[in-house]
Scaffold this motif. Structure first.
Motif, mmCIF file in Angstrom:
data_model
loop_
_atom_site.group_PDB
_atom_site.id
_atom_site.type_symbol
_atom_site.label_atom_id
_atom_site.label_comp_id
_atom_site.label_asym_id
_atom_site.label_seq_id
_atom_site.Cartn_x
_atom_site.Cartn_y
_atom_site.Cartn_z
ATOM 1 N N MET A 91 0.821 -1.204 0.000
ATOM 2 C CA MET A 91 0.000 0.000 0.000
ATOM 3 C C MET A 91 0.858 1.258 0.000
ATOM 4 O O MET A 91 0.560 2.240 -0.710
ATOM 5 C CB MET A 91 -0.929 -0.005 1.214
ATOM 6 C CG MET A 91 -2.010 -1.059 1.182
ATOM 7 S SD MET A 91 -3.215 -0.778 -0.139
ATOM 8 C CE MET A 91 -3.918 0.790 0.364
ATOM 9 N N MET A 92 1.923 1.263 0.765
ATOM 10 C CA MET A 92 2.787 2.434 0.811
ATOM 11 C C MET A 92 3.421 2.709 -0.539
ATOM 12 O O MET A 92 3.459 3.862 -1.005
ATOM 13 C CB MET A 92 3.867 2.227 1.876
ATOM 14 C CG MET A 92 3.331 2.176 3.301
ATOM 15 S SD MET A 92 4.602 1.818 4.526
ATOM 16 C CE MET A 92 5.651 3.250 4.313
ATOM 17 N N VAL A 93 3.902 1.672 -1.183
ATOM 18 C CA VAL A 93 4.483 1.851 -2.521
ATOM 19 C C VAL A 93 3.408 2.288 -3.508
ATOM 20 O O VAL A 93 3.633 3.165 -4.359
ATOM 21 C CB VAL A 93 5.161 0.546 -2.975
ATOM 22 C CG1 VAL A 93 5.629 0.666 -4.427
ATOM 23 C CG2 VAL A 93 6.335 0.209 -2.071
ATOM 24 N N GLY A 94 2.208 1.694 -3.381
ATOM 25 C CA GLY A 94 1.124 2.079 -4.283
ATOM 26 C C GLY A 94 0.719 3.532 -4.113
ATOM 27 O O GLY A 94 0.488 4.249 -5.107
ATOM 28 N N VAL A 149 -0.099 -7.639 -7.631
ATOM 29 C CA VAL A 149 1.299 -7.727 -7.190
ATOM 30 C C VAL A 149 1.427 -8.694 -6.015
ATOM 31 O O VAL A 149 2.387 -9.469 -5.920
ATOM 32 C CB VAL A 149 1.826 -6.330 -6.809
ATOM 33 C CG1 VAL A 149 3.298 -6.409 -6.407
ATOM 34 C CG2 VAL A 149 1.636 -5.351 -7.947
ATOM 35 N N VAL A 150 0.454 -8.662 -5.110
ATOM 36 C CA VAL A 150 0.441 -9.614 -3.994
ATOM 37 C C VAL A 150 0.348 -11.038 -4.522
ATOM 38 O O VAL A 150 1.049 -11.946 -4.048
ATOM 39 C CB VAL A 150 -0.732 -9.297 -3.050
ATOM 40 C CG1 VAL A 150 -0.857 -10.377 -1.980
ATOM 41 C CG2 VAL A 150 -0.547 -7.932 -2.411
ATOM 42 N N VAL A 196 -6.989 -2.052 -4.658
ATOM 43 C CA VAL A 196 -7.354 -2.953 -5.764
ATOM 44 C C VAL A 196 -6.174 -3.162 -6.706
ATOM 45 O O VAL A 196 -5.950 -4.268 -7.215
ATOM 46 C CB VAL A 196 -8.578 -2.390 -6.510
ATOM 47 C CG1 VAL A 196 -8.885 -3.250 -7.736
ATOM 48 C CG2 VAL A 196 -9.782 -2.320 -5.590
ATOM 49 N N ALA A 197 -5.382 -2.105 -6.919
ATOM 50 C CA ALA A 197 -4.283 -2.205 -7.883
ATOM 51 C C ALA A 197 -3.142 -3.083 -7.396
ATOM 52 O O ALA A 197 -2.437 -3.705 -8.217
ATOM 53 C CB ALA A 197 -3.761 -0.795 -8.207
ATOM 54 N N PRO A 251 -10.796 7.461 -1.311
ATOM 55 C CA PRO A 251 -11.018 6.930 -2.678
ATOM 56 C C PRO A 251 -9.728 6.489 -3.353
ATOM 57 O O PRO A 251 -9.685 5.430 -4.016
ATOM 58 C CB PRO A 251 -11.672 8.110 -3.398
ATOM 59 C CG PRO A 251 -12.302 8.919 -2.313
ATOM 60 C CD PRO A 251 -11.368 8.807 -1.144
ATOM 61 N N THR A 252 -8.673 7.277 -3.178
ATOM 62 C CA THR A 252 -7.402 6.897 -3.788
ATOM 63 C C THR A 252 -6.853 5.620 -3.161
ATOM 64 O O THR A 252 -6.334 4.737 -3.856
ATOM 65 C CB THR A 252 -6.384 8.031 -3.641
ATOM 66 O OG1 THR A 252 -6.897 9.204 -4.291
ATOM 67 C CG2 THR A 252 -5.050 7.650 -4.256
ATOM 68 N N GLN A 253 -6.978 5.483 -1.845
ATOM 69 C CA GLN A 253 -6.466 4.290 -1.183
ATOM 70 C C GLN A 253 -7.235 3.033 -1.589
ATOM 71 O O GLN A 253 -6.652 1.955 -1.697
ATOM 72 C CB GLN A 253 -6.536 4.488 0.335
ATOM 73 C CG GLN A 253 -5.585 5.570 0.844
ATOM 74 C CD GLN A 253 -5.392 5.502 2.336
ATOM 75 O OE1 GLN A 253 -5.697 4.497 2.964
ATOM 76 N NE2 GLN A 253 -4.876 6.583 2.911
#
Length: 405
Positions: free
Chosen positions: A23-26, A55-56, A50-51, A43-45
């Motif tokens: 999440m931090m990198v995203g 990667v996970v 989802v994005a 909303p951005t988080q």
């Protein structure tokens, strides 16, 4: 459920903690992408959440996270996850299952962790509203102290209860899915079953060899001890020869017993192993040791042995054990000299042991003598016959040197 809830909640929090670096990198990438108009609010988080899930999934697909997740599922979720067998490489079926579980754990854990961080302080805040001294704005509304704020406190408690229910349901879901996604795959179960079958077959082989070796030694010891007792006074030289045969047979049996017990003691520990991956401590007897076998028996044996140098090792080992058992039966139940022949003819190893039957004929010894010899022969696609003939009692075997296509 109540007993496991704290640990399962901790497992969900662990999933949220593992999700945090993604999440931090995203969020950082999203801020760089948006530039001056960057917005890192809810909303951005959600979009970042989802994005980062693909990667996970890729992490679970390529990195060895299965052991960590199995330990977490067993220790925190209380799930009964069968420990997967160790394998040299990872199959794609196992990779896909691990990736699915890792993604599910981090996604559900991230949602529950986020709700926990938001709802627990909110509940504590609403419980203080009825007693604070000044009006407090909450979500655009001004809440005054007293009975007007009690509804907000009740709403906070209801929200906390809903969070507990969600955490309990999410923990139960993960506990139910953990054995399916983290347990052994069908290929791993098949490999484990094959390994267990190989271990059982090896133990059966060791039991047969121990029966043949020790049974042969005891028969020789009994025969030679009786002979030495009869001639001890009038023929000391013959008695010494019998005692030497007893010593040699006993030493050979002791070596075989030590070998078998050593294999069983070693189990799956590292060490020297044979071609089937079973611990081995010394070379096994083959037809090259036939002379020692005959000498140790102390019996009168007439040998007709051809060139056995071209016999494969596995056929030579089983042929030796067949001759050992046949010679044991001849010593125990027969009389007179023993005729032993071994040679290669028409692509087969031909073995034969013949001697005159005793007064009441060969008797079953209570062991697996003839049955064990037949089993050895069948394992090599050969055959064995044992029974009376015109010359006495005969054991004959045919063992192909090469397996049929």
């Amino acid at each position: 459920m109540r007993k496991n809830l704290p640990r399962r909640w901790a497992c969900l929090i662990l999933g949220g903690a593992l999700l945090m670096p993604y999440m931090m990198v995203g969020v950082l990438v999203a801020a760089i992408w948006q530039g001056e108009n960057a917005n890192v609010l809810l909303p951005t988080q959600i979009g970042v959440f989802v994005a980062v899930l693909p990667v996970v999934a890729a992490t679970g697909l390529f990195l060895p996270v299965r052991a960590l997740e199995v330990n977490a599922a067993q220790g925190l979720l209380g799930a009964h996850v069968e420990t997967p067998p160790r394998q040299a490489g990872r199959s794609w079926q196992e990779r896909r299952r691990t990736a699915a579980w890792f993604t599910l754990h981090l996604a559900v854990g991230g949602v529950v962790s986020g709700c926990t961080l938001a709802i627990v302080p909110f509940t504590a805040f609403t419980l203080l509203l009825p007693v604070v001294g000044n009006p407090t704005p909450v979500f655009g509304a001004v809440v005054t102290p007293g009975w007007n704020a009690v509804s907000w406190a009740l709403g906070g408690l209801a929200t906390l209860a809903a969070l507990v229910a969600v955490a309990a349901g999410a923990g139960a879901l993960l506990a139910r899915l953990a054995p399916v996604l983290l347990g052994p795959t069908p290929a791993e179960r098949l490999a484990a079953a094959e390994e267990q079958a190989r271990t059982l077959a090896e133990r059966n082989r060791l039991a047969r060899e121990l029966h043949d070796s020790v049974g042969h030694a005891l028969s020789v010891v009994t025969l030679q001890a009786a002979a030495a007792g009869r001639v001890l006074d009038r023929d000391p030289r013959t008695a010494r020869t019998a005692l030497a045969a007893i010593e040699q047979s006993a030493r050979a049996a002791l070596d075989d017993l030590d070998h078998v017990l050593g294999v069983l003691r070693d189990g799956d520990h590292s060490g020297a192993r044979d071609g089937r991956g079973v611990p081995d401590r010394r070379p096994q007897a083959t037809l090259a040791d036939l002379g020692d076998l005959v000498a140790a028996s102390g019996a009168q044996v007439r040998q007709d042995v051809g060139d056995l140098s071209g016999v494969p090792a596995v056929v030579s080992r089983e042929g030796y054990r067949i001759l050992q058992e046949a010679l044991t039966n001849a010593i125990k139940h027969g009389r007179g000299p023993v005729l032993l022949s071994a040679g290669v003819r028409d692509g087969e190893l031909r073995l034969e042991v013949t001697n005159a039957a005793g007064g009441d004929g060969p008797r079953p010894s209570g062991g697996r003598g003839v049955a064990g010899m037949r089993e050895r022969a069948r394992l090599l696609d050969g055959d064995l016959h044992a029974g009376p003939t015109q010359t006495g009692w005969t054991v004959s075997a045919r063992l192909p040197l090469r397996s049929s296509p």
